[in-house]
Design an enzyme around this catalytic site. Structure first.
Site, PDB file in Angstrom:
ATOM      1  N   LYS A 202      -0.984  -1.027  -4.621  1.00  0.00           N
ATOM      2  CA  LYS A 202      -1.692   0.245  -4.800  1.00  0.00           C
ATOM      3  C   LYS A 202      -0.655   1.289  -5.174  1.00  0.00           C
ATOM      4  O   LYS A 202      -0.126   1.982  -4.310  1.00  0.00           O
ATOM      5  CB  LYS A 202      -2.381   0.659  -3.497  1.00  0.00           C
ATOM      6  CG  LYS A 202      -3.724   0.015  -3.271  1.00  0.00           C
ATOM      7  CD  LYS A 202      -4.413   0.685  -2.088  1.00  0.00           C
ATOM      8  CE  LYS A 202      -5.767   0.051  -1.825  1.00  0.00           C
ATOM      9  NZ  LYS A 202      -6.359   0.509  -0.582  1.00  0.00           N
TER      10      LYS A 202
ATOM     11  N   ASP B 215       0.867  -1.184   0.000  1.00  0.00           N
ATOM     12  CA  ASP B 215       0.000   0.000   0.000  1.00  0.00           C
ATOM     13  C   ASP B 215       0.905   1.235   0.000  1.00  0.00           C
ATOM     14  O   ASP B 215       1.283   1.743  -1.058  1.00  0.00           O
ATOM     15  CB  ASP B 215      -0.902  -0.084   1.241  1.00  0.00           C
ATOM     16  CG  ASP B 215      -2.007   0.944   1.250  1.00  0.00           C
ATOM     17  OD1 ASP B 215      -1.926   1.907   0.481  1.00  0.00           O
ATOM     18  OD2 ASP B 215      -2.957   0.803   2.036  1.00  0.00           O
TER      19      ASP B 215
ATOM     20  N   PHE C 216     -10.913   1.096  -0.976  1.00  0.00           N
ATOM     21  CA  PHE C 216     -10.877   0.049   0.045  1.00  0.00           C
ATOM     22  C   PHE C 216     -11.231  -1.298  -0.572  1.00  0.00           C
ATOM     23  O   PHE C 216     -12.377  -1.553  -0.925  1.00  0.00           O
ATOM     24  CB  PHE C 216     -11.799   0.383   1.211  1.00  0.00           C
ATOM     25  CG  PHE C 216     -11.231  -0.163   2.484  1.00  0.00           C
ATOM     26  CD1 PHE C 216     -10.653   0.674   3.424  1.00  0.00           C
ATOM     27  CD2 PHE C 216     -11.198  -1.537   2.716  1.00  0.00           C
ATOM     28  CE1 PHE C 216     -10.072   0.159   4.574  1.00  0.00           C
ATOM     29  CE2 PHE C 216     -10.622  -2.064   3.859  1.00  0.00           C
ATOM     30  CZ  PHE C 216     -10.053  -1.207   4.791  1.00  0.00           C
TER      31      PHE C 216
HETATM   32  C1  PRP Z   1      -0.814  -5.342   5.049  1.00  0.00           C
HETATM   33  C2  PRP Z   1       0.060  -6.119   4.075  1.00  0.00           C
HETATM   34  C3  PRP Z   1       1.409  -5.517   4.276  1.00  0.00           C
HETATM   35  C4  PRP Z   1       1.085  -4.101   4.696  1.00  0.00           C
HETATM   36  C5  PRP Z   1       1.313  -3.206   3.537  1.00  0.00           C
HETATM   37  O1  PRP Z   1      -0.722  -5.926   6.307  1.00  0.00           O
HETATM   38  O2  PRP Z   1       0.039  -7.503   4.318  1.00  0.00           O
HETATM   39  O3  PRP Z   1       2.141  -6.200   5.249  1.00  0.00           O
HETATM   40  O4  PRP Z   1      -0.280  -4.034   5.062  1.00  0.00           O
HETATM   41  O5  PRP Z   1       1.021  -1.889   3.864  1.00  0.00           O
HETATM   42  P1  PRP Z   1       2.035  -0.693   3.577  1.00  0.00           P
HETATM   43  O6  PRP Z   1       2.604  -0.900   2.203  1.00  0.00           O
HETATM   44  O7  PRP Z   1       1.146   0.530   3.659  1.00  0.00           O
HETATM   45  O8  PRP Z   1       3.073  -0.684   4.643  1.00  0.00           O
HETATM   46  P2  PRP Z   1      -1.635  -5.461   7.531  1.00  0.00           P
HETATM   47  O9  PRP Z   1      -0.845  -4.524   8.405  1.00  0.00           O
HETATM   48  O10 PRP Z   1      -2.951  -4.964   7.027  1.00  0.00           O
HETATM   49  O11 PRP Z   1      -1.795  -6.805   8.323  1.00  0.00           O
HETATM   50  P3  PRP Z   1      -2.523  -8.156   7.835  1.00  0.00           P
HETATM   51  O12 PRP Z   1      -1.626  -8.805   6.799  1.00  0.00           O
HETATM   52  O13 PRP Z   1      -2.606  -8.971   9.071  1.00  0.00           O
HETATM   53  O14 PRP Z   1      -3.852  -7.777   7.254  1.00  0.00           O
END
Ligand code: PRP
Length: 178
Positions: free
Chosen positions: A130, A102, A151
């Site tokens: 993204k 993200d 989302f």
């Molecule tokens: C998500 C995904 C990445 C992170 C990416 O994990 O698995 O690890 O977000 O986001 P970023 O590029 O903005 O840093 P999340 O923290 O949602 O945990 P999850 O895998 O348990 O849903």
């Protein structure tokens, strides 16, 4: 549950088809290298399970659990390791497997951390990216699909812990969170 999607972006079959393309690339790139696939819990469980079974090469798997410091739904980029790998990375060909990039902050931290463990190589595969949201450029070798900056849930992506087990990926309907 599927009725909570305003729009399906990628169906189960589209995801399967893209994953087999990526698996063929990874098969070719990592032939005889016995890569270690590193999954980042929790979201990467689905892609790891499907990608690893689409591969024809020898590989191993290990997992990390991390927690982002900071409040709200945005990554802060400051990451705490809740569960570390069991595998020594020295000399290994490491492929980090993610569900989504993200902002890019989590992986930027994680890649610095993993690079310090002397792997023979270190690359990233993410099912979704993204690109508009990325705050830091992350060098990603394998990308499944680019996502709009909305989302999105399903196939490991959650909203408050829900919808990870949807087989399609889509945009969450506003009535669910408003
Ligand atoms: C998500 C995904 C990445 C992170 C990416 O994990 O698995 O690890 O977000 O986001 P970023 O590029 O903005 O840093 P999340 O923290 O949602 O945990 P999850 O895998 O348990 O849903």
């Amino acid at each position: 549950m599927a009725g909570d999607l305003a729009e399906v972006l990628f169906s189960k079959s589209a995801i399967e088809a893209r994953l087999s393309e990526l698996a063929a690339e990874i098969d070719a790139d990592y032939r005889d290298l016995n890569p270690l696939l590193v999954g980042v819990l929790n979201g990467a469980v689905m892609v790891m399970a499907d990608l690893s079974r689409a591969l024809h090469i020898d590989c191993a798997m290990d997992w990390m659990a991390i927690s982002s410091y900071g409040m709200g739904t945005q990554s802060s980029g400051v990451v705490r390791i809740l569960k570390d790998l069991s595998t020594d990375l020295a000399g290994r060909h490491v492929l980090v497997v993610e569900d989504i990039i993200d902002t890019g902050l989590t992986l930027t931290y994680l890649m610095q951390n993993l690079a310090s463990r002397s792997p023979a190589s270190l690359e990233i595969m993410t099912m979704f990216r993204k690109s508009d949201a990325m705050k830091i450029e992350v060098d990603v070798k394998y990308v499944g699909f680019d996502l709009p900056n909305q989302f999105v849930v399903g196939y490991g992506l959650d909203f408050a812990g829900r919808y990870r087990n949807l087989t399609d990926v889509g945009i969450l309907a506003p009535h669910v969170y408003s």
